[in-house]
Design an enzyme around this catalytic site. Structure first.
Site, PDB file in Angstrom:
ATOM      1  N   SER A  26       0.950  -1.278  -0.085  1.00  0.00           N
ATOM      2  CA  SER A  26       0.101   0.013   0.120  1.00  0.00           C
ATOM      3  C   SER A  26       0.909   1.282   0.035  1.00  0.00           C
ATOM      4  CB  SER A  26      -0.875   0.149   1.182  1.00  0.00           C
ATOM      5  OG  SER A  26      -1.362   1.399   1.528  1.00  0.00           O
ATOM      6  N   TYR A  53      -2.732  -1.006  10.296  1.00  0.00           N
ATOM      7  CA  TYR A  53      -2.536  -1.087   8.965  1.00  0.00           C
ATOM      8  C   TYR A  53      -1.352  -0.540   8.456  1.00  0.00           C
ATOM      9  CZ  TYR A  53      -4.082  -1.263   3.895  1.00  0.00           C
ATOM     10  OH  TYR A  53      -4.376  -1.245   2.453  1.00  0.00           O
TER      11      TYR A  53
END
Length: 265
Positions: A147, A160
């Site tokens: 990401s 995350y």
């Protein structure tokens, strides 16, 4: 072998591939000739329909494993079953992921543990199981869906961001370990990607913030991306497929942003 069938005779295992980015990658690989092992949760009939349609449209063998990415034994069994069925796992894509948003001092411990297990630890367990087979063949591709949050942080996403930064380190370490074995290990780092999951969040955000749909997209979701455009799942899939080409043999240990300029700022 035609240029479009660069994965003919090979097998790809893609975790978290019953929808979104994972399904787009699995589809691209199937179209390139690979047999595909799908993985992920969902409504069984819908998953079977997806599996059957992908197999019928591409002519390759497509299977599905319901292995739970929080359970190392199920992950190891999934890889072993794929190797038994197809002879090897040539391409491994670690794509499974979940998200939860909350301040650190309010972050539920069970959410932290689940995000770390699925977004980070599962990639270790799949690689641990699949790398020996790749080493025996002298060829392999490991692609981790990271990401933009593997490179930068955002508030309220502690688990995350920690997991994705961990994936970055794991990717580099694994790449160094197998650098002379014919195996590459890379991470793709998407920004905001337009998926059904993102689309479903928009109405609630509109209500909570008193915004229009366009305002949510521009001021909430796309504020970080200079292009002001969502990344498309097919763009991520195309990059993953390129990493499987012979021309990508010396791309390894790389964190490859596809984020509309987010991490250039």
């Amino acid at each position: 072998m035609t240029d479009g069938m660069i994965l003919a005779g090979k097998t790809a295992l893609v975790t978290g591939s019953t929808s979104g980015i994972g399904l787009a990658i699995a589809t691209a690989f199937a179209k390139a000739g690979a047999n595909v092992v799908l993985n992920g949760f969902g409504e069984p009939a819908a998953i079977e329909a997806t599996r059957a349609e992908l197999a019928a449209s591409t002519g390759v063998t497509v299977t599905h494993s319901g292995a739970d990415m929080t359970k190392p034994d199920e992950i190891a069994a999934m890889v072993a079953e794929a190797e038994a069925a197809f002879g090897a796992v040539d391409v491994l894509v670690n794509n499974a992921g979940i998200q939860h948003v909350a301040p650190i001092d309010e972050f539920p411990i069970d959410k932290w543990n689940a995000i770390l297990a699925i977004n980070l630890s599962s990639a270790f367990h799949t690689m641990r199981a699949a790398l020996p087979g790749m080493k025996r063949k002298g060829w392999g591709r490991v692609i981790n869906t990271a990401s933009a949050h593997a490179l930068v942080a955002s508030p309220y996403k502690a688990a995350y961001v920690a997991a994705k930064h961990g994936i970055a380190g794991l990717t580099k370490t694994a790449a160094l370990e197998v650098a002379t074995a014919g195996i590459t290990v890379n991470a793709i780092c998407p920004g905001y990607v337009w998926t059904p999951l993102v689309g479903k969040q928009i109405p609630d955000t509109m209500k909570a913030r008193g915004m229009t749909e366009q305002e949510v997209k521009e001021k909430v979701l796309l504020a970080a991306q200079p292009t002001r455009e969502f990344v498309k799942v097919d763009e991520v899939a195309a990059l993953a497929l390129f990493l499987c080409r012979a021309e990508a043999a010396n791309i390894t240990g790389a964190l490859l942003p596809i984020d509309g300029g987010w991490t250039a700022q």
